[in-house]
Design an enzyme around this catalytic site. Structure first.
Site, PDB file in Angstrom:
ATOM      1  N   LEU A  96      17.842   5.599  -6.658  1.00  0.00           N
ATOM      2  CA  LEU A  96      19.121   5.048  -6.230  1.00  0.00           C
ATOM      3  C   LEU A  96      19.979   6.142  -5.606  1.00  0.00           C
ATOM      4  O   LEU A  96      20.130   7.220  -6.185  1.00  0.00           O
ATOM      5  CB  LEU A  96      19.860   4.443  -7.438  1.00  0.00           C
ATOM      6  CG  LEU A  96      21.263   3.912  -7.171  1.00  0.00           C
ATOM      7  CD1 LEU A  96      21.224   2.738  -6.207  1.00  0.00           C
ATOM      8  CD2 LEU A  96      21.921   3.505  -8.481  1.00  0.00           C
ATOM      9  N   HIS A  97      20.501   5.878  -4.425  1.00  0.00           N
ATOM     10  CA  HIS A  97      21.404   6.827  -3.776  1.00  0.00           C
ATOM     11  C   HIS A  97      22.337   6.083  -2.832  1.00  0.00           C
ATOM     12  O   HIS A  97      21.992   5.060  -2.271  1.00  0.00           O
ATOM     13  CB  HIS A  97      20.648   7.940  -3.040  1.00  0.00           C
ATOM     14  CG  HIS A  97      19.689   7.479  -1.996  1.00  0.00           C
ATOM     15  ND1 HIS A  97      18.451   6.937  -2.281  1.00  0.00           N
ATOM     16  CD2 HIS A  97      19.776   7.494  -0.647  1.00  0.00           C
ATOM     17  CE1 HIS A  97      17.813   6.646  -1.160  1.00  0.00           C
ATOM     18  NE2 HIS A  97      18.607   6.968  -0.143  1.00  0.00           N
ATOM     19  N   THR A  98      23.544   6.633  -2.720  1.00  0.00           N
ATOM     20  CA  THR A  98      24.564   6.058  -1.860  1.00  0.00           C
ATOM     21  C   THR A  98      24.877   7.049  -0.753  1.00  0.00           C
ATOM     22  O   THR A  98      25.114   8.226  -1.019  1.00  0.00           O
ATOM     23  CB  THR A  98      25.845   5.742  -2.670  1.00  0.00           C
ATOM     24  OG1 THR A  98      25.490   4.907  -3.776  1.00  0.00           O
ATOM     25  CG2 THR A  98      26.878   5.043  -1.805  1.00  0.00           C
TER      26      THR A  98
END
Length: 137
Positions: A96-98
């Site tokens: 998960l990464h933004t």
């Protein structure tokens, strides 16, 4: 998780141009930025998608994303930011990464076509990460 580059960055085993390292997550420059100052924010634990992020961790994680977006604007003098995440499809690293991408009027970014750029050298990347870090304070 063994073999995950983002887990390696969180653990300090893989080098990165860190913007911040906090209990709610780690933020660092994307090595293939859309625009210089493009930051990735990741949770400390290995999770693949947003659905995997425990509900009690949502406020802290997104507060960090919010602070990074403000710091990118302040530290780089950008006109705004583009904040996005992919879940599985187009997720180049399955952690998960933004994305927090600095934007300026007329920068040429259209839709979801993300041209990539490079930093001239490590000095330029270090300076860019430092400006964003300083704006977090």
């Amino acid at each position: 998780m063994s073999g995950c580059v983002f887990c390696g960055i969180v653990a300090g085993e893989v080098p990165a141009f860190r913007v911040t390292d906090e209990p709610d997550g780690v933020a660092f420059l994307d090595t293939r930025p859309v625009f210089k100052g493009h930051v990735l924010v990741v949770p400390r634990t290995h999770l693949v998608t947003l659905a995997d992020l425990p509900a009690d961790e949502l406020p802290g994680y997104f507060r960090l994303v919010q602070r990074i977006a403000v710091a990118v604007e302040t530290g780089l003098g950008s006109g705004g930011t583009f904040v996005a995440m992919n879940n599985r499809v187009s997720q180049s690293v399955p952690h998960l990464h933004t994305h927090v991408v600095p934007r300026t009027k007329g920068d040429g970014l259209r839709g979801f076509f993300w041209p990539r750029t490079r930093y001239a050298d490590d000095t330029e990347a270090t300076e860019c990460a430092g400006r964003i870090s300083a704006a977090l304070a």
